[in-house]
Write a protein that holds these residues in place. Structure first.
Motif, PDB file in Angstrom:
ATOM      1  N   ALA A 339       0.825  -1.219   0.000  1.00 29.43           N
ATOM      2  CA  ALA A 339       0.000   0.000   0.000  1.00 29.43           C
ATOM      3  C   ALA A 339       0.854   1.263   0.000  1.00 29.43           C
ATOM      4  CB  ALA A 339      -0.915  -0.016   1.225  1.00 29.43           C
ATOM      5  N   ALA A 340       1.976   1.218   0.713  1.00 33.49           N
ATOM      6  CA  ALA A 340       2.845   2.412   0.752  1.00 33.49           C
ATOM      7  C   ALA A 340       3.421   2.721  -0.627  1.00 33.49           C
ATOM      8  CB  ALA A 340       3.971   2.190   1.752  1.00 33.49           C
ATOM      9  N   ARG A 341       3.786   1.600  -1.341  1.00 29.72           N
ATOM     10  CA  ARG A 341       4.332   1.785  -2.698  1.00 29.72           C
ATOM     11  C   ARG A 341       3.269   2.365  -3.627  1.00 29.72           C
ATOM     12  NH1 ARG A 341       8.076  -1.269  -5.718  1.00 29.72           N
ATOM     13  NH2 ARG A 341       8.431  -0.180  -7.706  1.00 29.72           N
ATOM     14  N   ARG A 342       2.018   1.863  -3.454  1.00 28.70           N
ATOM     15  CA  ARG A 342       0.935   2.382  -4.293  1.00 28.70           C
ATOM     16  C   ARG A 342       0.680   3.867  -4.029  1.00 28.70           C
ATOM     17  NH1 ARG A 342      -1.695  -2.487  -3.009  1.00 28.70           N
ATOM     18  NH2 ARG A 342      -3.052  -1.392  -1.549  1.00 28.70           N
ATOM     19  N   GLU A 343       0.838   4.241  -2.757  1.00 30.37           N
ATOM     20  CA  GLU A 343       0.630   5.651  -2.422  1.00 30.37           C
ATOM     21  C   GLU A 343       1.669   6.539  -3.113  1.00 30.37           C
ATOM     22  OE1 GLU A 343       0.240   8.488   1.549  1.00 30.37           O
ATOM     23  OE2 GLU A 343       0.598   6.337   1.726  1.00 30.37           O
ATOM     24  N   GLN A 344       2.936   6.085  -3.115  1.00 35.53           N
ATOM     25  CA  GLN A 344       3.981   6.860  -3.795  1.00 35.53           C
ATOM     26  C   GLN A 344       3.721   6.942  -5.296  1.00 35.53           C
ATOM     27  OE1 GLN A 344       6.453   8.569  -2.401  1.00 35.53           O
ATOM     28  NE2 GLN A 344       5.698   8.001  -0.367  1.00 35.53           N
ATOM     29  N   GLU A 345       3.284   5.794  -5.849  1.00 35.21           N
ATOM     30  CA  GLU A 345       2.998   5.795  -7.300  1.00 35.21           C
ATOM     31  C   GLU A 345       1.840   6.723  -7.639  1.00 35.21           C
ATOM     32  OE1 GLU A 345       4.449   1.260  -8.349  1.00 35.21           O
ATOM     33  OE2 GLU A 345       2.315   1.749  -8.193  1.00 35.21           O
ATOM     34  N   LEU A 346       0.842   6.740  -6.706  1.00 28.70           N
ATOM     35  CA  LEU A 346      -0.286   7.652  -6.940  1.00 28.70           C
ATOM     36  C   LEU A 346       0.157   9.102  -6.955  1.00 28.70           C
ATOM     37  CD1 LEU A 346      -3.116   5.990  -4.805  1.00 28.70           C
ATOM     38  CD2 LEU A 346      -3.103   6.353  -7.279  1.00 28.70           C
ATOM     39  N   LEU A 347       1.094   9.426  -6.033  1.00 23.95           N
ATOM     40  CA  LEU A 347       1.603  10.800  -6.023  1.00 23.95           C
ATOM     41  C   LEU A 347       2.299  11.142  -7.349  1.00 23.95           C
ATOM     42  CD1 LEU A 347       3.028  10.997  -2.383  1.00 23.95           C
ATOM     43  CD2 LEU A 347       0.998  12.146  -3.288  1.00 23.95           C
ATOM     44  N   ALA A 348       3.154  10.197  -7.783  1.00 26.64           N
ATOM     45  CA  ALA A 348       3.865  10.440  -9.048  1.00 26.64           C
ATOM     46  C   ALA A 348       2.895  10.524 -10.217  1.00 26.64           C
ATOM     47  CB  ALA A 348       4.885   9.322  -9.283  1.00 26.64           C
ATOM     48  N   GLU A 349       1.858   9.612 -10.173  1.00 31.66           N
ATOM     49  CA  GLU A 349       0.871   9.610 -11.259  1.00 31.66           C
ATOM     50  C   GLU A 349       0.060  10.902 -11.274  1.00 31.66           C
ATOM     51  OE1 GLU A 349      -1.040   8.312 -14.536  1.00 31.66           O
ATOM     52  OE2 GLU A 349       0.682   7.429 -13.521  1.00 31.66           O
ATOM     53  N   ALA A 350      -0.217  11.419 -10.037  1.00 30.39           N
ATOM     54  CA  ALA A 350      -0.959  12.679  -9.955  1.00 30.39           C
ATOM     55  C   ALA A 350      -0.169  13.825 -10.585  1.00 30.39           C
ATOM     56  CB  ALA A 350      -1.276  12.986  -8.491  1.00 30.39           C
ATOM     57  N   LYS A 351       1.135  13.828 -10.315  1.00 28.42           N
ATOM     58  CA  LYS A 351       1.976  14.875 -10.923  1.00 28.42           C
ATOM     59  C   LYS A 351       1.967  14.763 -12.440  1.00 28.42           C
ATOM     60  CE  LYS A 351       5.134  15.100  -6.968  1.00 28.42           C
ATOM     61  NZ  LYS A 351       6.523  14.867  -6.515  1.00 28.42           N
ATOM     62  N   ARG A 352       2.118  13.505 -12.904  1.00 23.38           N
ATOM     63  CA  ARG A 352       2.149  13.301 -14.357  1.00 23.38           C
ATOM     64  C   ARG A 352       0.800  13.674 -14.976  1.00 23.38           C
ATOM     65  NH1 ARG A 352       3.840   8.659 -14.035  1.00 23.38           N
ATOM     66  NH2 ARG A 352       1.982   7.404 -14.469  1.00 23.38           N
ATOM     67  N   GLN A 353      -0.304  13.312 -14.216  1.00 24.45           N
ATOM     68  CA  GLN A 353      -1.637  13.622 -14.739  1.00 24.45           C
ATOM     69  C   GLN A 353      -1.835  15.133 -14.873  1.00 24.45           C
ATOM     70  OE1 GLN A 353      -3.786  11.579 -15.809  1.00 24.45           O
ATOM     71  NE2 GLN A 353      -5.405  13.027 -16.269  1.00 24.45           N
ATOM     72  N   GLU A 354      -1.327  15.851 -13.879  1.00 23.67           N
ATOM     73  CA  GLU A 354      -1.463  17.318 -13.943  1.00 23.67           C
ATOM     74  C   GLU A 354      -0.700  17.877 -15.146  1.00 23.67           C
ATOM     75  OE1 GLU A 354      -0.678  21.267 -11.175  1.00 23.67           O
ATOM     76  OE2 GLU A 354       0.011  19.291 -10.535  1.00 23.67           O
ATOM     77  N   ALA A 355       0.522  17.332 -15.337  1.00 22.18           N
ATOM     78  CA  ALA A 355       1.306  17.786 -16.491  1.00 22.18           C
ATOM     79  C   ALA A 355       0.600  17.447 -17.799  1.00 22.18           C
ATOM     80  CB  ALA A 355       2.694  17.144 -16.464  1.00 22.18           C
ATOM     81  N   GLU A 356      -0.031  16.229 -17.835  1.00 21.50           N
ATOM     82  CA  GLU A 356      -0.731  15.828 -19.054  1.00 21.50           C
ATOM     83  C   GLU A 356      -1.957  16.691 -19.299  1.00 21.50           C
ATOM     84  OE1 GLU A 356       0.474  11.099 -19.029  1.00 21.50           O
ATOM     85  OE2 GLU A 356      -1.502  11.744 -18.339  1.00 21.50           O
TER      86      GLU A 356
END
Length: 739
Positions: A339-356
């Motif tokens: 779950a902790a790894r998924r949380e970090q990935e979500l943060l990174a994905e959120a950043k990428r989503q904002e950029a997209e």
């Protein structure tokens, strides 16, 4: 001890770097030197023209530090006689200022980059805090939506890049066409000015020949008058009759010989004129061939660009497949992580989503711009449709335009379909479970592949339509060229007709003159015959005195005939004066036309470059090469406040060097006996003489004062002095073009 050594080193280094140069020169004109570099500061001393001083430093902005008598002050370069050492000092300062400006620009960019990076870091930190609060249930939805948006964005970006490249190619083609038209107009203008000058010179030469012929004929008439007076006074009639008859035959033979020589000269002139016309036609055809070759090269480059575009499309497809495979592997890995790894990935994905999302907004703006461009393209197509109404291929162009409109309509439908499918996919994504996700991904992949193929077909259709439009434009261009050529030929025919009319008028006048001369000869022969009869009567009167009364009557009759002959000669002289007046009017008309063309050329500035540099905020000016003599052209150049002059000659004087030990120069001598010297300041050029030097304000003032007398070119292996100057008023006419 160490402190003392350090102090000595500092004193020596400061002394070394504070040393100033010592360059002797003279003052160019009267003026004042100032206590500070500011020109509005307190004057320190007054100086006179040609007084000596010593230049110690250059401070920039045309300000020099000098030593004059016991004073040390500052003065503008306009008051100093510029020599080679001062120019070296100037270039050293310019190089230092340039390095300083470059360093300041680099520091400014670094500061801006640091500020931007700092803002980005703060923004990323804030976004991470906000996005970390989102629920874990959004993970699968964000991943699927990110994949779909990424594919859509890539496809839209590829389509937009293709459109931009096509528009850029069309724009470059339009610029090339405009440049070709401008060069063609300049060549026509130069050819027309040269033709006017040649015509004026030819008219002046004909005028000189006519004046010489008129003087010769006037002398012949005076001679005839003298002979006639001798005939009236002479008592030996029989001997004078034979002499006059022989003189008439001789003059007639001379006139025939002159007429034959004149006919030969006219034939030679006609042959020379035809040769000049053939030469001009050959040059024009050569220029047309070069222009066609250049246009063909542009078309080939456009085809190369289209080929590269297809290659990029294939590369994009391959990379897209690789990204999809990597993404599937990444999804499998993500499912088994904690779950902790998924949380970090979500943060990174959120950043990428904002950029997209930002990228998507930017692409949407680009699409809006593309729509506006498509609208403008439709307007251009309508304009092309109107212009091509007179061409034989009208139906083919109309079909191409209709296909282009259908392609644009299909593009709009595809955009609507893409939006509708996006909404449907979102709805399906919310209701499907983990099993349906795999099937949906496969279906989406198939749809994207079909969409890619359909868009590829549409791009090919657009390319074909664009090719049709280019062909239509090419046909219109050829029609414009044919119209321009027809107008040019019509103008040439009118000019030839006008010259032919002038020649016909001159020939008519010469024919009338010949008729009057023949009539005068005929009457002169009749008078001689009557004189012979009268002499016979006189002899009879001497033999028989009873006929004395008849002799008196005959004498009166002879006197009346002589008066008639004098009247006829006066008529001939008046006719010649009328012919001379007509010829003078024709010559005056030609001279006025030539003078008008010359004045227009002298008062017009002809530019090769005349733009404004938006980045550096400077004007950029370069004139056309002006012909000063047979083997020398001069150009004026200005960038910002820096003014240069270019001397170009085909003479091989070795190299044009800027080295101090063997520096090339150009010396311009004016008719007021002043000499202005220029030194080469640009790169070394060998072979032909391509000289580039600086032009100061004081030199501009001197050059405007008097016409050019001679120009001396100096290279590394010799000199060339030009004294035959065709355009002596060049500097007074054209220096205003860079002010």
């Amino acid at each position: 001890m160490k402190f003392f050594s350090l102090l000595v080193c500092l004193i020596l280094s400061s002394h070394i770097f504070s040393q100033e140069v010592s360059i002797p020169t003279t003052f160019f004109e009267d003026g004042s030197m100032y206590k500070t570099p500011n020109e509005f500061s307190q004057p320190l001393a007054e100086f006179k023209e040609n007084e000596r001083c010593i230049v110690t430093a250059y401070l920039g902005k045309d300000i020099y530090k000098i030593i004059y008598k016991e004073w040390v002050g500052y003065v503008n370069s306009d008051f100093l006689e510029i020599n080679e050492e001062m120019m070296d000092l100037y270039y050293a300062n310019e190089q230092k200022e340039l390095e300083k400006a470059i360093k300041e620009e680099e520091n400014r960019k670094k500061r801006i980059e640091e500020i931007v990076n700092k803002e980005k870091r703060e923004k990323r930190k804030q976004d991470s805090i906000i996005k970390a609060q989102e629920a874990a249930k959004r993970e699968q939805e964000l991943l699927a939506q990110a994949k779909r948006q990424e594919a859509e964005l890539k496809e839209k970006q590829r389509v937009q890049d293709s459109i931009n490249k096509a528009q850029e190619a069309a724009k470059r083609q339009q610029e090339l066409l405009a440049e070709a038209k401008r060069q063609e107009a300049e060549l026509k203008e130069k050819q027309r000015v040269q033709d006017s000058i040649n015509k004026a010179q030819e008219a002046a030469r004909r005028e000189q020949e006519l004046l010489a012929q008129a003087k010769r004929q006037e002398a012949e008439l005076k001679e005839k008058q003298r002979i006639q007076d001798s005939i009236n006074k002479a008592q030996e009639a029989a001997r004078r009759e034979q002499e006059l008859l022989a003189e008439a035959k001789k003059q007639e033979a001379e006139l025939k010989e002159k007429q034959r020589v004149q006919d030969s000269i006219n034939k030679v002139k006609e042959a020379a004129r035809r040769e000049q016309e053939l030469l001009a036609e050959a040059k024009r055809q050569e220029a047309e061939l070069k222009e066609k070759q250049r246009i063909q090269d542009s078309i080939n480059k456009a085809k190369e660009a289209a080929k590269r575009q297809q290659e990029l499309l294939a590369e994009a497809k391959r990379r897209e497949a690789e990204l999809k495979a990597k993404q599937r592997v990444q999804d499998s890995i993500n499912k088994v992580k904690e779950a902790a790894r998924r949380e970090q990935e979500l943060l990174a994905e959120a950043k990428r989503q904002e950029a997209e999302l930002k990228e998507k907004q930017r692409i949407q703006d680009s699409i809006n711009k593309a729509k506006e461009a498509a609208k403008r393209q439709q307007e251009l197509l309508a304009e092309a449709k109107r212009r091509e109404a007179e061409l034989k291929a009208k139906q083919r162009v109309l079909d191409s335009i209709n296909k282009a409109q259908e392609a644009a309509k299909r593009e709009q439908e595809l955009l609507a379909e893409a939006k509708r499918q996006e909404a449907e996919l979102k709805e399906k994504q919310r209701v499907q479970d983990s099993i349906n996700k795999v099937k949906e991904a496969a279906k989406l992949e198939q749809e994207l592949l079909a969409e890619t193929k359909r868009q590829e077909a549409e791009l090919k259709e657009k390319q074909r339509v664009q090719d049709s439009i280019n062909k239509a434009k090419e046909a219109a261009k050829r029609q414009q060229e044919l119209l321009a050529q027809a107008k040019r030929q019509e103008a040439e025919l009118k000019e030839k007709q006008r010259v032919q009319d002038s020649i016909n008028k001159a020939q008519e006048a010469a024919k009338r003159e010949q008729e009057l001369l023949a009539q005068a000869r005929r009457r002169e022969a009749e008078l001689i015959e009557r004189q012979r009869v009268q002499d016979s009567i006189i002899r009879k009167v001497k033999e028989d005195s009873k006929h004395q009364q008849e002799l008196l009557i005959q004498a009166k009759k002879r006197e009346a005939e002589l008066k008639e002959k004098i009247r006829i000669q006066d008529s001939i002289l008046k006719a010649k004066e009328d012919i001379s007046g007509q010829q003078d009017s024709v010559a005056t008309e030609i001279d006025e036309s030539a003078n008008s063309e010359r004045a227009k050329f002298r008062n017009t500035c002809h530019y090769a470059i005349n733009t404004y540099d938006e980045f550096y905020k400077k004007n950029h000016i370069r004139t056309d090469p002006y012909s000063i003599s047979d083997d020398l052209t001069v150009e004026l150049y200005k960038y910002g406040q820096q003014v240069n002059i270019f001397f170009n000659s085909k003479k091989d004087l070795g190299c044009v060097s800027y080295f101090t030990s063997n520096r090339s120069s150009v010396k311009v001598k004016l008719e007021n006996n002043q000499t202005i010297t220029f030194y080469h300041t640009w790169n070394m050029e060998c072979g032909t003489f391509l000289f580039k030097g600086n032009l100061s304000k004081s030199q501009i003032t001197q050059l405007k004062k008097s016409p050019i007398k001679s120009i001396l070119l100096k290279g590394t292996e010799g000199t060339h002095n030009i004294t035959d100057i065709d355009y002596k008023e060049f500097f007074s006419d054209k220096l205003k073009c860079i002010e």
